[in-house]
Write an enzyme that holds these catalytic residues in place. Structure first.
Site, short mmCIF file in Angstrom:
data_model
loop_
_atom_site.label_atom_id
_atom_site.label_comp_id
_atom_site.label_asym_id
_atom_site.label_seq_id
_atom_site.Cartn_x
_atom_site.Cartn_y
_atom_site.Cartn_z
N ASN A 292 0.85 -1.20 0.00
CA ASN A 292 0.00 0.00 0.00
C ASN A 292 0.88 1.24 0.00
O ASN A 292 1.83 1.34 0.77
CB ASN A 292 -0.89 0.02 1.25
CG ASN A 292 -1.59 1.36 1.44
OD1 ASN A 292 -2.58 1.64 0.79
ND2 ASN A 292 -1.06 2.20 2.32
N GLU A 293 0.56 2.18 -0.89
CA GLU A 293 1.27 3.46 -0.93
C GLU A 293 2.78 3.26 -0.77
O GLU A 293 3.42 3.84 0.11
CB GLU A 293 0.71 4.43 0.11
CG GLU A 293 -0.73 4.84 -0.20
CD GLU A 293 -1.27 5.95 0.69
OE1 GLU A 293 -0.56 6.40 1.62
OE2 GLU A 293 -2.43 6.36 0.46
N TYR B 100 -7.91 11.72 -2.56
CA TYR B 100 -8.74 12.26 -1.48
C TYR B 100 -9.20 13.67 -1.82
O TYR B 100 -8.47 14.45 -2.43
CB TYR B 100 -7.96 12.28 -0.16
CG TYR B 100 -7.83 10.91 0.47
CD1 TYR B 100 -8.85 10.38 1.23
CD2 TYR B 100 -6.67 10.16 0.30
CE1 TYR B 100 -8.75 9.13 1.82
CE2 TYR B 100 -6.54 8.90 0.89
CZ TYR B 100 -7.59 8.39 1.64
OH TYR B 100 -7.47 7.15 2.21
N GLU C 132 -8.68 3.89 -2.45
CA GLU C 132 -8.90 4.86 -1.38
C GLU C 132 -9.41 6.15 -2.00
O GLU C 132 -8.75 6.73 -2.87
CB GLU C 132 -7.62 5.13 -0.57
CG GLU C 132 -7.16 3.96 0.28
CD GLU C 132 -5.98 4.29 1.18
OE1 GLU C 132 -5.82 5.48 1.57
OE2 GLU C 132 -5.21 3.38 1.51
#
Length: 512
Positions: A188-189, A264, A320
């Site tokens: 992740n990331e 986001y 996300e």
């Protein structure tokens, strides 16, 4: 277009007008149900106190899993659930979360609040949760601090039948039959909390890890390489170069099946993101403008992927997304607990319209996060209270789009504010029915919408509306200020007409 759109003087504006052309007989891509996916990380009160209260809790539960949360999420037809992170995934070692709870070692959650994690919610509990929800598991493995062997053995533990070291361990821990676990995240990331890696270095790791994540029996893995933040196209290109070549005319190597991105909606700065409920009109417009930016992000990554993968064998996964505000006053800054207002619901509506338009390449999306963290569906408290947020209702109203066929939807007339579009819409058809979603993003003016329906006769129509007295409105245990109500749908020579209040989201169901 009224002259008072976006005014700050408290004047009563005239209604805006809009026309939305919908070609009901022109099939587009199928909108995968997995675009309505969710995300549960060991972060704040998402797991403990959200999904999981323990078997000794007075709150009704099954094996410690909170049943009112399960009931509320089942009403959304939740298709998949991503776990255990997020940043937490790259410090999580799965063997610490299996076996008798009393024997599980604790750890420190260094990413989120620096709190102790007792590992009482682990692999078996997560799989039980997915079974209760009827959701496909999406397991995110540890690349940042883990090993290839560790993740490979986790796949074996979960999905292999017969006899092997991991099968024997699973059976010793009380589960004879393997589970079906289709979705696997390769870290992740990796550009940040997942190891601060360079794109090329991670691309090599993604190839290596994916190689050793085996298909056991008839459980076929869908391996998702950890991709870029926002518009970092160089990261996506490095992953594409690891499995394909530009202009070579061949299919990509089937090493991993998808690439993720994260986006986001942050209206302020990362240091001062702003309040979820205390905001002005400028903040409102900035938020919706940022939300509309997801169109540019998905379009850019998709165009790059088309160059390396013209037949679209590799999926794009937005695992996300959502709003990110300053935490509620008095709460742990590392727990990311925020309220959820009507403005957040509109952000969700805008995202889904974009997802539907890009459903040929975009195959999965996961809102961050499901309970008590960021743009949550549900907020809970220790006394058994449960709140369905405005965003929850958008998911519920839109669930008819899952696995439906997207149809072309064109907003040909609409009001603008400083070049910002104030109408968002999409539509789909399935099994002789249609569903239209439309948002009036104007915070002060109502909107008269003509749904210009073409290519099919409409025999029945019914509308639902989500709005509130102000875009700052939110729900509490004691007051559901934002909840769906019926919406009048009137016949019109071109099709149908609806009138939407300011800052509102609506769906119109059609019988064709």
């Amino acid at each position: 277009m009224p002259t008072t759109v976006g005014n700050k003087e408290g004047l009563v504006p005239e209604a805006s007008t809009s026309r939305v052309v919908i070609d009901l007989d022109v099939p587009g891509p199928t909108i995968s149900r997995h675009l309505y996916g969710h995300f549960a990380e060991h972060l704040g009160r998402c797991i403990y106190g959200g999904f999981y209260v323990g078997e000794d809790s007075p709150i009704p539960n099954e094996g410690g899993i909170r049943l009112d949360v399960v009931e509320a999420l089942r009403a959304l037809d939740i298709p998949n659930l991503r776990w255990p992170g997020g940043c937490f995934a790259d410090e999580y070692h799965w063997r610490d979360g299996v076996g008798p709870k009393a024997d599980r070692p604790s750890m420190v959650n260094t990413h989120w609040g620096n709190v102790e994690e007792n590992n009482h919610f682990g692999t078996h509990e997560f799989m039980a949760l997915c079974e209760l929800l009827g959701a496909a598991p999406y397991v995110n493995g540890n690349v940042g601090s883990g090993t290839v062997r560790e993740m490979s053995e986790w796949v074996e533990y979960l999905t292999r039948d017969g006899d092997s070291p991991m099968v024997r361990l699973r059976k010793a821990n009380g589960r004879d039959d393997p589970w079906r676990v289709p979705f696997w995240g390769i870290g992740n990331e990796a550009w940040g909390c997942g190891g601060n890696q360079r794109a090329e270095a991670y691309a090599d790791l993604a190839r290596q890890y994916s190689t050793f994540l085996r298909d056991h029996g008839d459980n076929k893995l869908y391996r998702i390489a950890a991709g870029a933040s926002d518009d970092d196209l160089a990261w996506t290109e490095a992953l594409l170069k690891a499995v394909s070549c530009l202009g070579c005319g061949r299919e990509p190597n089937n090493i991993f099946q998808a690439i993720s991105i994260h986006y986001y909606t942050v209206a302020g700065t990362w240091e001062q993101k702003g309040s979820a409920t205390d905001f002005n009109l400028d903040d409102y417009y900035q938020t919706l403008r940022k939300a509309q930016g997801i169109e540019r992000i998905i379009s850019a990554h998709s165009a790059l992927m088309d160059a390396y993968d013209p037949d679209r064998k590799i999926g794009l996964v937005l695992d996300e997304w959502g709003t990110w505000w300053d935490v509620e006053p008095g709460t742990n800054p590392g727990f990311l607990y925020q309220q959820n207002a009507m403005r957040d619901a509109l952000v969700a509506g805008v995202h889904f319209d974009v997802f539907h338009r890009h459903a040929e390449r975009l195959v999965m999306a996961n809102i961050a996060q499901t309970v008590n963290v960021l743009q949550a569906m549900l907020l809970t408290d220790a006394d058994g209270g449960l709140v369905r947020t405005p965003t929850y209702h958008v998911f519920e109203m839109n669930k008819g789009h899952q696995d439906a066929v997207a149809v072309p939807t064109h907003v040909v007339e609409q009001p603008l504010y400083d070049s910002m579009e104030l109408v968002s819409a999409s539509a789909s058809v399935k099994d002789g029915r249609g569903l239209v979603s439309v948002s009036n993003l104007d915070p002060v003016a109502p909107l008269d919408v003509v749904l210009d329906l073409r290519g099919a006769a409409v025999r029945e129509a019914a509308g639902r509306l989500l709005t509130a007295s102000k875009p700052q409105a939110y729900n509490t245990v004691d007051l559901a200020a934002v909840a769906p109500v019926p919406l009048a749908v009137e016949p019109e020579p071109r099709g149908l007409r609806v009138t939407l209040p300011p800052h509102s989201f609506a769906t119109v169901s059609l019988v064709l």
